[in-house]
Design an enzyme around this catalytic site. Structure first.
Site, PDB file in Angstrom:
ATOM      1  N   LYS A 132       7.869  28.807  39.496  1.00 37.05           N
ATOM      2  CA  LYS A 132       7.280  27.448  39.549  1.00 37.05           C
ATOM      3  C   LYS A 132       7.868  26.496  40.726  1.00 37.05           C
ATOM      4  CE  LYS A 132       4.658  24.031  38.482  1.00 37.05           C
ATOM      5  NZ  LYS A 132       5.333  22.772  38.320  1.00 37.05           N
ATOM      6  N   GLU A 146       3.593  24.063  47.652  1.00 33.72           N
ATOM      7  CA  GLU A 146       2.547  23.076  47.408  1.00 33.72           C
ATOM      8  C   GLU A 146       2.993  21.685  48.335  1.00 33.72           C
ATOM      9  OE1 GLU A 146       2.196  21.844  43.257  1.00 33.72           O
ATOM     10  OE2 GLU A 146       2.735  19.920  44.016  1.00 33.72           O
ATOM     11  N   LYS A 152      10.739  15.149  30.237  1.00 29.13           N
ATOM     12  CA  LYS A 152      11.472  14.764  31.464  1.00 29.13           C
ATOM     13  C   LYS A 152      12.476  16.003  31.651  1.00 29.13           C
ATOM     14  CE  LYS A 152      12.415  10.764  33.770  1.00 29.13           C
ATOM     15  NZ  LYS A 152      10.957  10.456  34.274  1.00 29.13           N
ATOM     16  N   ARG A 159       9.998  11.612  20.877  1.00 32.40           N
ATOM     17  CA  ARG A 159      11.359  10.656  20.691  1.00 32.40           C
ATOM     18  C   ARG A 159      10.769   9.260  19.947  1.00 32.40           C
ATOM     19  NH1 ARG A 159      14.915   9.006  25.646  1.00 32.40           N
ATOM     20  NH2 ARG A 159      13.116   8.350  26.426  1.00 32.40           N
ATOM     21  N   HIS A 197      35.488  33.594  66.071  1.00 38.94           N
ATOM     22  CA  HIS A 197      34.702  34.084  65.047  1.00 38.94           C
ATOM     23  C   HIS A 197      34.355  35.330  65.353  1.00 38.94           C
ATOM     24  CE1 HIS A 197      34.838  30.212  62.679  1.00 38.94           C
ATOM     25  NE2 HIS A 197      34.381  29.472  63.917  1.00 38.94           N
ATOM     26  N   SER A 212       1.457  24.715  35.776  1.00 37.33           N
ATOM     27  CA  SER A 212       1.155  24.162  36.965  1.00 37.33           C
ATOM     28  C   SER A 212      -0.461  23.712  36.696  1.00 37.33           C
ATOM     29  CB  SER A 212       1.135  25.003  38.281  1.00 37.33           C
ATOM     30  OG  SER A 212       0.666  24.163  39.118  1.00 37.33           O
ATOM     31  N   HIS A 260       6.584  27.641  44.019  1.00 43.82           N
ATOM     32  CA  HIS A 260       5.047  27.161  43.868  1.00 43.82           C
ATOM     33  C   HIS A 260       5.099  25.831  44.506  1.00 43.82           C
ATOM     34  CE1 HIS A 260       2.147  24.903  41.754  1.00 43.82           C
ATOM     35  NE2 HIS A 260       1.256  25.796  41.579  1.00 43.82           N
ATOM     36  N   ASN A 261       5.978  24.689  43.913  1.00 51.86           N
ATOM     37  CA  ASN A 261       5.974  23.316  44.136  1.00 51.86           C
ATOM     38  C   ASN A 261       6.535  23.420  45.660  1.00 51.86           C
ATOM     39  OD1 ASN A 261       5.372  23.278  41.518  1.00 51.86           O
ATOM     40  ND2 ASN A 261       6.551  21.390  41.504  1.00 51.86           N
ATOM     41  N   LEU A 300       5.475  13.961  24.211  1.00 48.07           N
ATOM     42  CA  LEU A 300       3.881  13.661  24.421  1.00 48.07           C
ATOM     43  C   LEU A 300       3.546  12.789  25.262  1.00 48.07           C
ATOM     44  CD1 LEU A 300       3.159  13.533  20.444  1.00 48.07           C
ATOM     45  CD2 LEU A 300       2.511  15.181  21.998  1.00 48.07           C
ATOM     46  N   GLY A 360       2.426  16.895  27.647  1.00 44.36           N
ATOM     47  CA  GLY A 360       2.574  17.249  26.238  1.00 44.36           C
ATOM     48  C   GLY A 360       1.362  17.136  25.474  1.00 44.36           C
TER      49      GLY A 360
HETATM   50  N1  LIG Z   1       2.939  15.235  35.446  1.00 43.32           N
HETATM   51  C1  LIG Z   1       2.598  16.419  35.979  1.00 43.32           C
HETATM   52  O1  LIG Z   1       1.532  16.464  36.840  1.00 43.32           O
HETATM   53  C2  LIG Z   1       3.285  17.537  35.842  1.00 43.32           C
HETATM   54  C3  LIG Z   1       2.781  18.780  36.045  1.00 43.32           C
HETATM   55  C4  LIG Z   1       3.556  19.885  35.798  1.00 43.32           C
HETATM   56  C5  LIG Z   1       4.922  19.844  35.338  1.00 43.32           C
HETATM   57  N2  LIG Z   1       5.074  18.657  35.047  1.00 43.32           N
HETATM   58  C6  LIG Z   1       6.690  18.577  34.051  1.00 43.32           C
HETATM   59  O2  LIG Z   1       6.397  18.581  32.722  1.00 43.32           O
HETATM   60  C7  LIG Z   1       7.234  17.759  32.042  1.00 43.32           C
HETATM   61  C8  LIG Z   1       6.768  16.722  31.424  1.00 43.32           C
HETATM   62  O3  LIG Z   1       5.842  15.909  32.259  1.00 43.32           O
HETATM   63  P1  LIG Z   1       5.186  14.577  32.089  1.00 43.32           P
HETATM   64  O4  LIG Z   1       4.740  13.936  33.242  1.00 43.32           O
HETATM   65  O5  LIG Z   1       4.295  14.794  30.871  1.00 43.32           O
HETATM   66  O6  LIG Z   1       6.364  13.671  31.408  1.00 43.32           O
HETATM   67  P2  LIG Z   1       7.887  12.840  31.909  1.00 43.32           P
HETATM   68  O7  LIG Z   1       7.363  11.440  32.432  1.00 43.32           O
HETATM   69  O8  LIG Z   1       8.438  13.780  32.890  1.00 43.32           O
HETATM   70  O9  LIG Z   1       8.541  12.542  30.757  1.00 43.32           O
HETATM   71  C9  LIG Z   1       8.357  11.833  29.689  1.00 43.32           C
HETATM   72  C10 LIG Z   1       8.479  12.425  28.290  1.00 43.32           C
HETATM   73  O10 LIG Z   1       9.948  13.051  28.120  1.00 43.32           O
HETATM   74  C11 LIG Z   1      10.308  12.425  26.872  1.00 43.32           C
HETATM   75  N3  LIG Z   1      11.735  12.015  26.984  1.00 43.32           N
HETATM   76  C12 LIG Z   1      12.383  11.486  28.359  1.00 43.32           C
HETATM   77  N4  LIG Z   1      13.498  11.292  28.068  1.00 43.32           N
HETATM   78  C13 LIG Z   1      14.045  12.093  26.835  1.00 43.32           C
HETATM   79  C14 LIG Z   1      15.209  12.252  25.911  1.00 43.32           C
HETATM   80  N5  LIG Z   1      16.247  11.875  26.515  1.00 43.32           N
HETATM   81  N6  LIG Z   1      14.993  12.806  24.642  1.00 43.32           N
HETATM   82  C15 LIG Z   1      13.807  13.162  24.151  1.00 43.32           C
HETATM   83  N7  LIG Z   1      12.553  12.950  24.980  1.00 43.32           N
HETATM   84  C16 LIG Z   1      12.801  12.491  26.272  1.00 43.32           C
HETATM   85  C17 LIG Z   1       9.653  11.136  26.832  1.00 43.32           C
HETATM   86  O11 LIG Z   1       9.626  10.536  25.398  1.00 43.32           O
HETATM   87  P3  LIG Z   1       9.552   9.036  25.236  1.00 43.32           P
HETATM   88  O12 LIG Z   1       8.024   8.826  24.973  1.00 43.32           O
HETATM   89  O13 LIG Z   1      10.306   8.757  24.076  1.00 43.32           O
HETATM   90  O14 LIG Z   1      10.184   8.195  26.399  1.00 43.32           O
HETATM   91  C18 LIG Z   1       8.195  11.520  27.254  1.00 43.32           C
HETATM   92  O15 LIG Z   1       7.627  12.400  26.057  1.00 43.32           O
HETATM   93  C19 LIG Z   1       8.334  17.348  33.108  1.00 43.32           C
HETATM   94  O16 LIG Z   1       9.236  18.405  33.286  1.00 43.32           O
HETATM   95  C20 LIG Z   1       7.558  17.441  34.327  1.00 43.32           C
HETATM   96  O17 LIG Z   1       8.190  17.752  35.599  1.00 43.32           O
HETATM   97  C21 LIG Z   1       4.637  17.607  34.982  1.00 43.32           C
END
Ligand SMILES: NC(=O)c1ccc[n+]([C@@H]2O[C@H](COP(=O)([O-])OP(=O)(O)OC[C@H]3O[C@@H](n4cnc5c(N)ncnc54)[C@H](OP(=O)(O)O)[C@@H]3O)[C@@H](O)[C@H]2O)c1
Length: 468
Positions: free
Chosen positions: A182, A189, A75, A33, A449, A128, A185-186, A10, A14
């Site tokens: 994806k 980007e 993450k 978590r 070669h 995305s 895509h990045n 979350l 999330g």
């Molecule tokens: N941010 C963006 O714009 C974006 C866009 C597209 C895709 N994404 C992808 O979407 C995913 C989530 O991105 P985000 O930016 O919302 O969050 P994030 O900073 O990548 O991850 C934080 C989340 O992961 C949890 N987490 C970290 N280590 C954990 C572990 N060992 N076990 C269980 N939970 C764990 C954290 O829980 P706690 O609260 O307990 O630390 C928190 O809910 C990532 O893969 C990211 O690359 C992000």
């Protein structure tokens, strides 16, 4: 009452995804978590939505109707493996896990195979659109089995961004196809962001425009062929004034760009598959170089003053064409990579569908995508868009402007890695006779070669020097 779907993780993505799903009429179980984050989310953001928080993983899993559909938004990297390990004892055959984070496609294949041994379905899903997209409609790129996709198709189609060509979600292909698309895509980007920054640099340093003026130009461009999310945010960024100093905020931001890895993976994968993506790769290096701030400061002193170049505002129309040129070639390099990977990894990806779901919600959405789709429809057999006469005419029409911009930048000693790489990419691919003959001779000279000849079949080696 059981929830129809679950979300684990979350943080920004999330939370927003859970709210989006709930707003579309589904009941959503949520778990994080760290319980504190769940509590805060429920207190501050959940209103009338059907969101059921859990503070215990077993309770969370059991609060979801079967077959369970659980989205992981944690993450990327080991946290995904750790979450899977923790969830596994509570899951049952036929349940579906959806990894919606930016996982590496090789990890997705590994997890998919492991989970299938337990009878658990797995979808590696690219999402995305950042936090805004997650809340209001992202572009969704799911890969895995079609059977797994069908379990969540209705939810995904409802929460995805919508364009005149339908919801920005499609079944991308087998196994890790979704995460692969994806990742590329990045990569695209990265290249477009770098190209925009190069054009901005020339505007401020050669045309001596201030941020407000630059913003006006990008806004005008955003109403034309360059219309896109990244150009739109650029003009909005130019307008933002820092409250403390009353200066444009962009001018106060340190010139060091971070990265999370997807651009690097794209470059590494392109090298592994032998597909040329120079503009995508050089955009990653541009961020790397930006990190050497102290070194750049020292070296700029040793280099000395850079040449002062005079150019007038008529250059702006050349800059617009140059950006279109770079954006087009960044997309075409990325699409070539996807199409080669589709064959190499049996993904069975429909490129037209990929372009369609990139039209809305995602960071690289752009008006140009319609043009790319037209080219692809005209030549569906071509893995390289450049093989189309329409594409080549488009690029050739831009070329005089691109060369002018490049020469102004060179004279001013300004780096333009993406734009320059696009020029060389076009010139290399359209060159019938490259100097690689000399490279072959050199390789044979020092390493035996061997080489091929233009006048007869076979592989040859000559003794170029006396060894004794
Ligand atoms: N941010 C963006 O714009 C974006 C866009 C597209 C895709 N994404 C992808 O979407 C995913 C989530 O991105 P985000 O930016 O919302 O969050 P994030 O900073 O990548 O991850 C934080 C989340 O992961 C949890 N987490 C970290 N280590 C954990 C572990 N060992 N076990 C269980 N939970 C764990 C954290 O829980 P706690 O609260 O307990 O630390 C928190 O809910 C990532 O893969 C990211 O690359 C992000």
């Amino acid at each position: 009452m059981k929830a129809q779907i679950g979300v684990v993780g979350l943080a920004v993505m999330g939370q927003n995804l859970a709210l989006n799903i709930a707003r579309n009429g589904y009941s959503v179980a949520v778990y994080n978590r760290t319980a504190e984050r769940t509590k805060k989310f429920v207190e501050e953001r959940v209103k009338a939505e059907k969101i059921l928080p859990s503070y215990d993983l077993q309770h969370f899993v059991q609060s979801i109707e079967r077959p369970r559909k659980i989205i992981l938004m944690v993450k990327a990297g080991t946290p995904v493996d750790e979450m899977i390990e923790e969830l596994l004892p509570f899951l049952e055959r036929g349940d579906l896990l959806i990894d919606a984070g930016n996982s590496h496609y090789a990890d997705t294949n590994r997890r998919l195979d492991k989970l299938s041994e337990h009878g658990i379905l797995y979808l590696g899903t690219g999402v995305s659109g950042g936090e805004y997209g997650a809340l209001h409609g992202p572009s969704i790129m799911p890969g895995g089995t079609l059977q797994a996709y069908k379990l969540v198709e209705d939810v995904f189609l409802k929460i995805a961004a919508k364009t005149e060509d339908g919801p920005c979600c499609t079944y991308v292909g087998n196994r890790s196809a979704g995460h692969f698309v994806k990742m590329v895509h990045n990569g695209i980007e990265y290249a477009i962001m770098q190209a925009i920054s190069e054009i901005y640099d020339l505007m401020r340093k050669v045309l001596k425009m201030n941020s407000e003026e630059i913003g006006q130009v990008f806004e005008r461009w955003n109403n034309g062929e360059l219309s896109s999310f990244l150009v739109e945010i650029t003009y909005k960024i130019m307008r933002r004034i820092d409250e403390e100093t009353n200066k444009p905020l962009v001018e106060l931001i340190l010139d060091k760009a971070e990265q999370k890895g997807t651009g690097k993976w794209t470059a590494q994968t392109a090298l592994d598959l032998g597909v040329p993506t120079p503009s995508l790769s050089t955009a990653v290096f541009a961020r790397t170089i930006s990190h050497f701030k102290e070194q750049r400061e020292q070296l700029s002193k040793i280099f000395g003053e850079k040449h002062k170049v005079n150019a007038d505002k008529s250059l702006l129309q050349d800059l617009e064409k140059s950006l279109l040129f770079a954006v087009f070639l960044s997309f075409s390099q990325g699409l070539w990579l996807i199409s080669e990977a589709s064959v190499a990894y049996n993904y069975n990806i429909d490129l037209l569908e990929v372009l369609r779901i990139w039209k809305g919600g995602c960071i690289i959405r752009a008006k140009l995508l319609d043009f790319l789709r037209r080219i692809l429809k005209e030549n569906p057999q071509n893995v390289n868009l450049l093989a189309s006469e329409t594409a080549m005419n488009f690029l050739k029409e831009k070329l005089p402007s691109v060369l002018k911009v490049s020469s102004v930048a060179r004279e001013a000693s300004l780096p333009m890695p993406v734009l320059s790489s696009c020029i060389d990419y076009l010139f290399s691919l359209t060159e019938e006779n490259l100097p690689a003959n000399l490279i072959q001779a050199q390789r044979d000279f020092f390493g035996a070669h061997t080489f091929e000849r233009i006048d007869k079949e076979g592989t040859f080696h000559v003794e170029w020097q006396e060894l004794e």
